[in-house]
Write a protein that holds these residues in place. Structure first.
Motif, PDB file in Angstrom:
ATOM      1  N   TYR A 143       0.817  -1.216   0.000  1.00 48.42           N
ATOM      2  CA  TYR A 143       0.000   0.000   0.000  1.00 48.42           C
ATOM      3  C   TYR A 143       0.849   1.263   0.000  1.00 48.42           C
ATOM      4  CZ  TYR A 143      -4.018  -2.954   0.657  1.00 48.42           C
ATOM      5  OH  TYR A 143      -4.986  -3.894   0.458  1.00 48.42           O
ATOM      6  N   CYS A 144       0.276   2.298  -0.626  1.00 45.32           N
ATOM      7  CA  CYS A 144       0.955   3.589  -0.745  1.00 45.32           C
ATOM      8  C   CYS A 144       1.097   4.227   0.638  1.00 45.32           C
ATOM      9  CB  CYS A 144       0.147   4.510  -1.649  1.00 45.32           C
ATOM     10  SG  CYS A 144       0.721   6.211  -1.651  1.00 45.32           S
ATOM     11  N   PRO A 145       2.293   4.697   0.988  1.00 47.94           N
ATOM     12  CA  PRO A 145       2.505   5.285   2.322  1.00 47.94           C
ATOM     13  C   PRO A 145       1.800   6.643   2.465  1.00 47.94           C
ATOM     14  CG  PRO A 145       4.510   5.434   0.993  1.00 47.94           C
ATOM     15  CD  PRO A 145       3.521   4.658   0.191  1.00 47.94           C
ATOM     16  N   ASN A 146       1.484   7.320   1.337  1.00 53.23           N
ATOM     17  CA  ASN A 146       0.862   8.641   1.438  1.00 53.23           C
ATOM     18  C   ASN A 146      -0.651   8.562   1.531  1.00 53.23           C
ATOM     19  OD1 ASN A 146       3.465   9.512   0.994  1.00 53.23           O
ATOM     20  ND2 ASN A 146       3.126   9.794  -1.209  1.00 53.23           N
ATOM     21  N   CYS A 147      -1.281   7.825   0.576  1.00 55.06           N
ATOM     22  CA  CYS A 147      -2.740   7.875   0.507  1.00 55.06           C
ATOM     23  C   CYS A 147      -3.393   6.543   0.842  1.00 55.06           C
ATOM     24  CB  CYS A 147      -3.187   8.356  -0.871  1.00 55.06           C
ATOM     25  SG  CYS A 147      -2.958   7.132  -2.169  1.00 55.06           S
ATOM     26  N   GLY A 148      -2.623   5.479   0.981  1.00 57.98           N
ATOM     27  CA  GLY A 148      -3.192   4.210   1.404  1.00 57.98           C
ATOM     28  C   GLY A 148      -3.794   3.360   0.298  1.00 57.98           C
TER      29      GLY A 148
ATOM     30  N   VAL B 236       4.595   1.668  -7.297  1.00 55.38           N
ATOM     31  CA  VAL B 236       4.181   3.051  -7.487  1.00 55.38           C
ATOM     32  C   VAL B 236       2.657   3.153  -7.333  1.00 55.38           C
ATOM     33  CG1 VAL B 236       4.143   5.012  -9.088  1.00 55.38           C
ATOM     34  CG2 VAL B 236       6.094   3.443  -9.087  1.00 55.38           C
ATOM     35  N   CYS B 237       2.214   4.165  -6.561  1.00 56.39           N
ATOM     36  CA  CYS B 237       0.785   4.372  -6.340  1.00 56.39           C
ATOM     37  C   CYS B 237       0.145   4.979  -7.584  1.00 56.39           C
ATOM     38  CB  CYS B 237       0.582   5.311  -5.155  1.00 56.39           C
ATOM     39  SG  CYS B 237      -1.131   5.813  -4.935  1.00 56.39           S
ATOM     40  N   GLY B 238      -0.992   4.414  -8.009  1.00 56.75           N
ATOM     41  CA  GLY B 238      -1.665   4.899  -9.208  1.00 56.75           C
ATOM     42  C   GLY B 238      -2.407   6.210  -8.982  1.00 56.75           C
TER      43      GLY B 238
END
Ligand SMILES: [Zn+2]
Ligand SMILES: [Zn+2]
Length: 545
Positions: free
Chosen positions: A9-14, A27-29
């Motif tokens: 999971y993305c550390p910024n937005c989850g 990489v977060c989409g």
């Protein structure tokens, strides 16, 4: 939204982060947040530690038994009141003891979705649909023996480094891939191919393991060594990637070396109904209902060497051509000549065509066929099993090839036998075969009437047998060992990358050439040869009179 164990999971937005092969990171989409391979691995290790502690606590509220098989060594864990007398995998007696430690239990599980009775019905249905097979007749009476087990697997998910080469040629190419859901069987007794037959599983249902899942079920404990497990993981990952690698490599006979140390691994229990009685062996996927049955007897597969195929097809082709020519009224001598010359071209083509495979010897391989109920699977809807519209597929990301260009690993596209390259090769061959004729046409001003092919007879005698050999040896080598390399620009366009080979002039070779040209007696033979060639060109151009 609940977090899935298998996602990063993305550390910024989850949001779930997808792996980017070119950049080698998750990489977060949504927001572009990044997670490196190392951080992702650490996150999963953290999960395993926390889970282990939780399991040790919950373990205390269950009274579990363990049974060891005196025959095949299988170990099963089950609830105290479960009646288990004989080993389901080999039929020998079991030794029961209390199960004392939670340490052999895996972290995740895909729970049973198909009940035992439903599994029996599915197996009975397969038997009815395959009445003609001896397997179905024998299996039918054994269906009551079908039992459910949670079988130990290792889930592998993450980036894979690969080195791939053709089995029959040397050059190795580096590429990167990503496997989503490779399940590697951790049982030594069970038939790997049979179990492969009832895969895939649907990753949607994977969840954290809890001792409550054991209620009413039997859990088989992993019993292969770490080294065997590593070998299986590498081998199965390579097998999974061979179909997509073979598109670029233009061959199915590939050696693939895989490094999966960047992928994370989770021991998992998968739900399987299994039956093994004498030579009858069958499995039903406890999640999707897919049936897999092993053949009673070995099948034999015959392999003939590639060069033998080329010779056989050339002989067949020549025979047909010869008969056709004679049939159309050609006299036997010229039919023979035309057939011979065409056969020569034909065998070059077929040798190139078949040299794709690495089978150089006659061989017979035996193995058991696996019959399955097909790609259709089931899901549960309002308490009933219904056929799923979707076909479950194993997902792999397309491999990306990398090449070290100026000390940085750069993603590249490789192309081997493009039509242009093959055409170029054909032109070189024609030029080599007809060199004196081409020169003759140049000096007589393309006067075809005056052309005397007999003048080049000596040349043809030398070129006809040598050109095909050179083509096979160097032409094919050039096509397969020196691919066209393209890099991708930032705007997504392909750009040809040319490697300038370092030209090393070998002094001794230069010396040899100079000696052959200028120092008698060798030079006399060389100049005589050159003179003969020009006489030949002249005779071809203007005839003998
Ligand atoms: Zn994000
Ligand atoms: Zn056994």
């Amino acid at each position: 939204m609940s977090r899935k164990i298998t996602e990063i999971y993305c550390p910024n937005c989850g949001a779930p982060a997808k792996f980017d092969i070119v950049r080698q990171m998750y990489v977060c989409g949504y927001c572009g947040g990044q997670v490196g391979i190392k951080e992702a691995l650490q996150e999963k290790q953290g999960f395993r530690m926390i889970h282990r502690e939780r399991m040790n606590d919950s373990f205390k509220s269950y009274r579990l038994m363990q049974a060891n098989c005196s025959g095949c060594g299988a170990t099963l864990v089950f609830e105290e009141n479960e009646a288990l007398s004989n080993c389901a995998f080999c039929g020998r007696s079991l030794v029961r003891t209390e199960y004392l430690s939670a340490k052999n239990m895996p972290e995740t599980v895909i729970p049973f979705k198909v009940t035992e009775n439903e599994a029996k019905d599915l197996l009975a249905k397969w038997c009815d649909e395959n009445k003609g097979k001896a397997e179905a007749r024998k299996l039918k009476s054994l269906i009551p023996e079908l039992k459910g087990f949670y079988l130990p697997y290792e889930l592998v998910r993450g980036p894979v480094d690969m080195t791939v080469s053709r089995m029959d040629r040397g050059s190795r190419y580096d590429c990167e891939g990503f496997i989503n859901d490779e399940f590697v069987n951790r049982s030594s007794q069970l038939d790997n191919l049979l179990l492969d037959g009832m895969e895939p599983f649907d990753m949607e249902d994977i969840t954290e393991f809890d001792f409550a899942y054991i209620a009413g079920q039997r859990v088989k404990i992993s019993d292969i060594s770490d080294k065997d497990l590593e070998d299986r993981v590498k081998k199965e990952t390579a097998q999974t990637y061979i179909p997509s690698l073979s598109k670029t490599m233009e061959s199915k006979a590939l050696d693939v070396y895989t490094d999966v140390s960047s992928a994370f691994r989770l021991p998992t229990l998968l739900p399987v109904y299994y039956i093994s009685k004498g030579d009858v062996m069958a499995a039903v996927n406890g999640q999707t209902g897919k049936v897999s049955v092993r053949a009673l007897k070995d099948s034999h597969f015959y392999f003939i060497p590639w060069w033998f195929k080329a010779i056989l097809s050339t002989l067949a082709f020549s025979l047909v051509l010869f008969m056709a020519l004679v049939g159309f009224g050609a006299d036997k001598a010229s039919a023979m000549l035309i057939t011979g010359l065409t056969a020569l071209v034909f065998i070059i083509v077929t040798l190139c065509y078949y040299s794709d495979t690495s089978r150089n010897a006659f061989s017979v391989v035996s193995g058991r066929k696996i019959f399955t109920s097909g790609e259709k699977t089931f899901r549960r809807e309002n308490g009933n099993l219904v056929l799923s519209d979707e076909i479950l597929q194993r997902k792999v990301m397309e491999p990306v090839f990398f090449k070290k260009i100026k000390d940085t690993w750069t993603p590249v596209i490789l192309k081997f036998t493009t039509p242009g390259r093959v055409a170029k090769m054909a032109v070189y061959c024609l030029v080599a075969l007809f060199l004196p004729v081409i020169l003759a046409l140049l000096i007589n001003g393309f006067n075809f009437k005056q052309l005397e092919l007999g003048g080049s007879a000596v040349w043809f005698c030398i070129a006809v047998p040598t050109v095909p050999i050179y083509l096979l040896k160097f032409g094919i080598e050039e096509l397969y060992e020196r691919p066209l390399v393209y890099t991708i620009n930032e705007d997504g366009k392909k750009k040809r990358y040319r490697e300038f080979p370092k030209i090393n002039i070998d002094k001794s070779v230069v010396k040899d050439i100079l000696r052959a040209v200028f120092i008698p007696p060798a030079s006399l033979a060389v100049w005589f040869g050159i003179a003969c060639f020009f006489v030949m060109v002249y005779l071809t151009a203007f005839g003998f009179d």
